[in-house]
Motif scaffolding. Sequence first.
Motif, PDB file in Angstrom:
ATOM      1  N   LYS A  84       0.470  -1.023   0.120  1.00  0.00           N
ATOM      2  CA  LYS A  84      -0.208   0.127  -0.103  1.00  0.00           C
ATOM      3  C   LYS A  84       1.137   0.899  -0.185  1.00  0.00           C
ATOM      4  N   LYS A  85       1.717   1.493   0.448  1.00  0.00           N
ATOM      5  CA  LYS A  85       2.775   2.093   1.069  1.00  0.00           C
ATOM      6  C   LYS A  85       3.559   2.831  -0.352  1.00  0.00           C
ATOM      7  N   ALA A  86       3.823   1.795  -1.066  1.00  0.00           N
ATOM      8  CA  ALA A  86       4.725   1.133  -2.465  1.00  0.00           C
ATOM      9  C   ALA A  86       3.533   2.047  -3.875  1.00  0.00           C
ATOM     10  N   TRP A  87       2.436   2.089  -3.567  1.00  0.00           N
ATOM     11  CA  TRP A  87       1.547   2.064  -4.766  1.00  0.00           C
ATOM     12  C   TRP A  87       1.495   3.462  -4.068  1.00  0.00           C
ATOM     13  N   ALA A  88       0.775   3.960  -2.663  1.00  0.00           N
ATOM     14  CA  ALA A  88       0.600   5.760  -2.588  1.00  0.00           C
ATOM     15  C   ALA A  88       2.397   6.354  -2.942  1.00  0.00           C
ATOM     16  N   GLU A  89       3.724   5.728  -2.853  1.00  0.00           N
ATOM     17  CA  GLU A  89       4.489   7.010  -3.193  1.00  0.00           C
ATOM     18  C   GLU A  89       4.408   6.554  -4.719  1.00  0.00           C
ATOM     19  N   ALA A  90       3.995   5.566  -5.785  1.00  0.00           N
ATOM     20  CA  ALA A  90       4.309   6.069  -6.690  1.00  0.00           C
ATOM     21  C   ALA A  90       3.188   6.598  -7.450  1.00  0.00           C
ATOM     22  N   LYS A  91       1.745   6.838  -6.767  1.00  0.00           N
ATOM     23  CA  LYS A  91       1.038   7.892  -7.095  1.00  0.00           C
ATOM     24  C   LYS A  91       1.948   9.046  -6.855  1.00  0.00           C
ATOM     25  N   LEU A  92       2.651   9.748  -5.920  1.00  0.00           N
ATOM     26  CA  LEU A  92       2.438  10.634  -5.413  1.00  0.00           C
ATOM     27  C   LEU A  92       3.720  11.096  -6.784  1.00  0.00           C
ATOM     28  N   PHE A  93       4.674  10.131  -7.043  1.00  0.00           N
ATOM     29  CA  PHE A  93       5.621  10.324  -8.488  1.00  0.00           C
ATOM     30  C   PHE A  93       4.683  10.350  -9.409  1.00  0.00           C
ATOM     31  N   ARG A  94       4.202   9.821  -9.827  1.00  0.00           N
ATOM     32  CA  ARG A  94       3.142   9.880 -10.724  1.00  0.00           C
ATOM     33  C   ARG A  94       2.579  11.123 -11.279  1.00  0.00           C
ATOM     34  N   ALA A  95       1.656  11.310  -9.760  1.00  0.00           N
ATOM     35  CA  ALA A  95       1.431  13.159  -9.993  1.00  0.00           C
ATOM     36  C   ALA A  95       1.764  14.136  -9.783  1.00  0.00           C
ATOM     37  N   ARG A  96       3.510  14.484  -9.452  1.00  0.00           N
ATOM     38  CA  ARG A  96       4.277  15.348  -9.216  1.00  0.00           C
ATOM     39  C   ARG A  96       4.822  15.603 -10.619  1.00  0.00           C
ATOM     40  N   SER A  97       5.011  14.367 -11.481  1.00  0.00           N
ATOM     41  CA  SER A  97       5.316  14.628 -12.758  1.00  0.00           C
ATOM     42  C   SER A  97       4.833  15.329 -13.870  1.00  0.00           C
ATOM     43  N   TYR A  98       2.973  14.600 -13.484  1.00  0.00           N
ATOM     44  CA  TYR A  98       2.137  15.028 -15.005  1.00  0.00           C
ATOM     45  C   TYR A  98       2.007  16.380 -14.240  1.00  0.00           C
ATOM     46  N   PHE A  99       2.368  17.215 -13.419  1.00  0.00           N
ATOM     47  CA  PHE A  99       2.441  18.610 -12.809  1.00  0.00           C
ATOM     48  C   PHE A  99       3.760  19.718 -13.355  1.00  0.00           C
ATOM     49  N   GLU A 100       4.278  19.027 -13.114  1.00  0.00           N
ATOM     50  CA  GLU A 100       5.871  19.640 -13.690  1.00  0.00           C
ATOM     51  C   GLU A 100       5.754  20.132 -15.063  1.00  0.00           C
ATOM     52  N   LEU A 101       5.021  18.504 -15.691  1.00  0.00           N
ATOM     53  CA  LEU A 101       5.215  18.665 -17.218  1.00  0.00           C
ATOM     54  C   LEU A 101       3.866  19.750 -17.319  1.00  0.00           C
ATOM     55  N   TYR A 102       2.476  20.241 -16.846  1.00  0.00           N
ATOM     56  CA  TYR A 102       1.717  20.607 -17.221  1.00  0.00           C
ATOM     57  C   TYR A 102       2.282  22.464 -17.145  1.00  0.00           C
ATOM     58  N   LYS A 103       2.838  22.638 -16.505  1.00  0.00           N
ATOM     59  CA  LYS A 103       3.546  23.838 -15.693  1.00  0.00           C
ATOM     60  C   LYS A 103       4.446  24.630 -17.258  1.00  0.00           C
ATOM     61  N   ARG A 104       5.465  23.501 -17.473  1.00  0.00           N
ATOM     62  CA  ARG A 104       6.042  23.075 -18.804  1.00  0.00           C
ATOM     63  C   ARG A 104       5.414  23.614 -20.057  1.00  0.00           C
ATOM     64  N   TYR A 105       5.202  22.549 -20.044  1.00  0.00           N
ATOM     65  CA  TYR A 105       4.483  22.306 -21.961  1.00  0.00           C
ATOM     66  C   TYR A 105       2.744  22.730 -21.887  1.00  0.00           C
ATOM     67  N   GLU A 106       2.079  22.279 -21.003  1.00  0.00           N
ATOM     68  CA  GLU A 106       0.538  22.438 -20.768  1.00  0.00           C
ATOM     69  C   GLU A 106       0.553  21.225 -21.351  1.00  0.00           C
ATOM     70  N   ARG A 107       0.683  21.323 -22.963  1.00  0.00           N
ATOM     71  CA  ARG A 107       0.010  19.904 -23.871  1.00  0.00           C
ATOM     72  C   ARG A 107       0.685  18.419 -23.721  1.00  0.00           C
ATOM     73  N   LEU A 108      -0.056  17.654 -22.946  1.00  0.00           N
ATOM     74  CA  LEU A 108      -0.005  16.783 -22.750  1.00  0.00           C
ATOM     75  C   LEU A 108      -0.544  14.823 -23.662  1.00  0.00           C
ATOM     76  N   TYR A 109       0.138  14.349 -23.106  1.00  0.00           N
ATOM     77  CA  TYR A 109      -0.828  12.970 -23.600  1.00  0.00           C
ATOM     78  C   TYR A 109      -1.117  12.075 -22.050  1.00  0.00           C
ATOM     79  N   LEU A 110      -1.934  11.553 -21.897  1.00  0.00           N
ATOM     80  CA  LEU A 110      -2.243  10.747 -19.793  1.00  0.00           C
ATOM     81  C   LEU A 110      -1.904   9.328 -20.546  1.00  0.00           C
ATOM     82  N   ASN A 111      -1.499   9.097 -19.907  1.00  0.00           N
ATOM     83  CA  ASN A 111      -1.250   7.127 -19.534  1.00  0.00           C
ATOM     84  C   ASN A 111      -1.630   6.459 -17.955  1.00  0.00           C
ATOM     85  N   THR A 112      -1.815   6.089 -17.773  1.00  0.00           N
ATOM     86  CA  THR A 112      -2.239   5.590 -16.818  1.00  0.00           C
ATOM     87  C   THR A 112      -1.732   4.040 -16.728  1.00  0.00           C
ATOM     88  N   SER A 113      -1.533   3.157 -17.983  1.00  0.00           N
ATOM     89  CA  SER A 113      -0.916   1.801 -17.746  1.00  0.00           C
ATOM     90  C   SER A 113       0.390   1.639 -17.983  1.00  0.00           C
TER      91      SER A 113
END
Length: 539
Positions: A134-163
């Motif tokens: 459960k902790k590994a899952w939560a940390e991975a969720k935070l890694f994913r959220a943080r990276s998408y947020f950082e990408l949005y700030k710089r590029y705005e135009r992104l593709y989403l992939n959750t698989s």
Amino acid sequence: MKKIIYISLFAILGLSTSCTDMLDEKMKTQVTVDYLYTTPDGLSRVVTGLYNYTRTLATDNQSDLFTVQMMDYSTDLMIFRGGSAAAFARLDNIKSDVGQAQAFWTYNYNIIGKANEVIAAAEKLGIDNSPVTKKAWAEAKLFRARSYFELYKRYERLYLNTSPTEHSNLDREFTPAKKEDIFKLINDDLTDAMNVLDWTVPSSSAGVSYGRFTKAVAKHIKAQVAMWLENWDEAIEQCEDIFECPDYTMLDDRSAVFADANLNNSEILWTFQFSKAIGGGGFISDGETDLTGHRMSLICTPNYKKVAGLGNFRSEHGGYGWGRVYPNSYLLSLYDKDKDVRYKAYFKHEWYYMDEDILPSGKKLGDVATTTSTLYLECLHPCTRKYFDMWTNADLPSRKSSFKDIAIYRLAETYLMAAEAYFHKEGGSSSKAIKYYNETWERAGNQHFDGPLTLDILLEEYARELNFEGIRWPLLKRLGLLEERVKLHAGDTKEEDPRLNKDYIEARQNFKYFHWYWPIPQSEIDQMGKENFPQNDGY
């Protein structure tokens, strides 16, 4: 004791594919690819690898990325001499094939891809079947959220992939995601992480695992996201939750926040951890030592060695310096030099003659060093102390690397976000806005501020407190002020700083409408198809 996070390259690279012959062989250890993704301990190891990979943003191969992101490039607070990522510093000749834009995109999508694998594997195992899973899952969720947020700030135009990327789903159609879908994923991931992670960093008999995510890190990022969405109530709630946790407090001594190689203090929410121990840094070879680390201190420290009378590199002067990126005169002008202790705590302004054998004529030990206008910017310009390192290089001042920890999120930003959120919600006379503003302003030695607040007052305090911490560019963009502020203050003119040999205002002169965002790497456009995924306007 600081526990450094590390894992072998085997565990962070090549986890998705493997050779059949290798899998048929009898493994000499229990750590196989299958083990990594089918056991709680294995998933925990992969997440540890994610921490290590995330830290590479500041190490040798990608140090330009960290410099651009964290050192106020393309803002109103920095003057640039040369070297690291010059195109972004000068806003000159930024094209769709520029290396930093490609590397930052790849870096974050690599994190997202690995996080997707962990999340899927944890859910297959059952996240409620093991606290480790459960902790590994939560940390991975935070890694994913943080990276998408950082990408949005710089590029705005992104593709989403959750698989997880597998052979069965390689053939896919890439289209830009809607802003609301991007932020829904980010917020959902952050909520999942917040609901699982503990407030404090984990500890064991081996020590405290500084550098790992906590509930406070998740809530801080959640507040940042809320500020972008102008959801002031959400931002306030997340910030005030952190304030109520006794483990996080502002240091009484402002000068102590960055005055050590070890930044594990109560004001720091998350750091990149560095150490001379195994696993303590990146991959830098300087011909003098096998030790590794990062080069942020070199980028920010003047090349004072070239000044007559200062001699070789010294730890007291910050060790090895390249003299590339500095605070500009506008930033330094924002401080009351007599009252605000940050003026000296956050910046080194002078270098002194310390070697009697090489004293210039007419100088004595302890005198402030001087030089020509031609050498001033490279060799004696005031520099930030936030990456200044006189500790980890004391044994070898000429070492071309540093092992000082790097602060990524700090409680001071949390307080200023809360002040700004209350300002937007209730106005400049908001008692809560003024209270939180004074957390940084008054602690710095200034007289208590009674209000009312204005946006300019808040912007100046953001600058005084959080310069060179990766806050300014996203802040100005979020508020719609990036172009205005860059054209007003980026770099310095000789009139603004008479010690300069010329004007350094390329960013002021070159800012165009498309500099609000970065180009999507051309190689990505080519692979996704420009008819499906068009380039950002202007590139």
